[in-house]
Design an enzyme around this catalytic site. Structure first.
Site, PDB file in Angstrom:
ATOM      1  CG  HIS A  29      -0.313   0.280   2.497  1.00 18.01           C
ATOM      2  ND1 HIS A  29       0.050  -0.694   3.385  1.00 18.01           N
ATOM      3  CD2 HIS A  29       0.044   1.457   3.069  1.00 18.01           C
ATOM      4  CE1 HIS A  29       0.599  -0.144   4.443  1.00 18.01           C
ATOM      5  NE2 HIS A  29       0.604   1.159   4.280  1.00 18.01           N
TER       6      HIS A  29
ATOM      7  CB  SER B 256       3.178   1.159   6.353  1.00 12.71           C
ATOM      8  OG  SER B 256       1.953   1.485   6.934  1.00 12.71           O
ATOM      9  N   GLY B 257       5.411  -1.246   6.380  1.00 13.15           N
ATOM     10  CA  GLY B 257       6.526  -1.808   5.626  1.00 13.15           C
ATOM     11  C   GLY B 257       7.727  -2.161   6.458  1.00 13.15           C
TER      12      GLY B 257
ATOM     13  CG  ASP C 135      -0.036  -3.993   2.665  1.00 11.03           C
ATOM     14  OD1 ASP C 135       0.299  -3.471   1.587  1.00 11.03           O
ATOM     15  OD2 ASP C 135      -0.112  -3.373   3.736  1.00 11.03           O
TER      16      ASP C 135
END
Length: 264
Positions: free
Chosen positions: A67, A214-215, A116
């Site tokens: 994302h 995120s990530g 994701d």
């Protein structure tokens, strides 16, 4: 990580994709790590501003959340920064590298919440040294509830002030069973926590990942097993963070992309 909320504005420009409502996370209730003690960490940036975390898994490849791709108006504005501790200081250890392409997992478009995962190909290889090193993902089909794991990132440290931390932070979270995380009092199947996902947080809601994390990696007992993905709210005991488990299907996909001569 993604906390599913008003961040959905970022996805209005990506109508071709069905994406979860909110994505991105911050470290809540953590601490600053010793400078350059996590040399595998990558900051994926847009015009010099931190957007998502990532993990250097090969000199030319960073692993992150799919994302994150939708946080950039164009690929040319995106850069990967390695060897950083402070985002603002002009550290001699930093390597700023251009991105050649984003490669989301093949089934991300059809099921974004469960898939994701994304590879980022760099134009030039990173120079490995004491400040920039690799961390190889380890495939895992599940992580036992109650396991203590560490999340690392530059995400915001206050859920009311959603700006990145200047320095790299880390927090210890506890894995929560899928049954409990899918229950009415927790996520209540929104999102559905599938076998490709895990929940982790703490009983008081004081330890979490959130906007900007995120990530980044979830490391359990020294092994890199999962990526920060999403959730609802930051620092809420009943809405723990959601992570993508790097199972064998992702391991096989990563190997195919990194070594295309071995098959597609």
């Amino acid at each position: 990580m993604t906390k599913f909320s008003s961040f959905s504005l970022f996805f209005l420009v990506t109508a071709a994709y069905i994406t979860p409502e909110c994505f991105n996370m911050e470290i809540i209730g953590g601490r600053e790590v010793s400078p350059h003690s996590r040399p595998f960490m990558a900051s994926i940036q847009d015009d010099g501003g931190h957007v998502c975390g990532g993990v250097l898994i090969h000199p030319e490849w960073v692993l992150t959340a799919a994302h994150c791709r939708f946080r950039f108006a164009k690929r040319q504005s995106a850069k990967v920064v390695l060897g950083a501790h402070s985002l603002s200081k002009n550290e001699a250890s930093k390597q700023i590298l251009e991105i050649k392409k984003f490669i989301p997992f093949s089934r991300f478009r059809s099921d974004p919440e469960s898939n994701d995962v994304m590879l980022v190909k760099l134009y030039t290889a990173a120079k490995l040294n004491e400040y920039v090193q690799l961390l190889h993902p380890r495939s895992k089909n599940d992580i036992r509830a109650g396991t203590k794991c560490q999340v690392t990132g530059w995400g915001a440290t206050d859920p009311e002030v959603l700006t990145p931390s200047d320095t790299l932070q880390e927090v210890t979270v506890t894995v929560i069973s899928r049954k409990l995380c899918n229950s009415r009092s927790y996520h209540n199947h929104n999102p559905i926590i599938t076998k490709d996902m895990i929940c982790a947080g703490d009983a008081k809601g004081q330890k979490d990942s959130c906007q900007g994390d995120s990530g980044g990696p979830l490391v359990c007992k020294g092994a890199f097993y999962a990526l920060v993905s999403g959730g609802r709210k930051c620092g809420d005991a009943k809405k723990p963070g959601v992570y993508i488990l790097l199972s064998q299907k992702y391991e096989a996909w990563i190997k195919r992309k990194l070594h295309p001569s071995h098959g597609n």
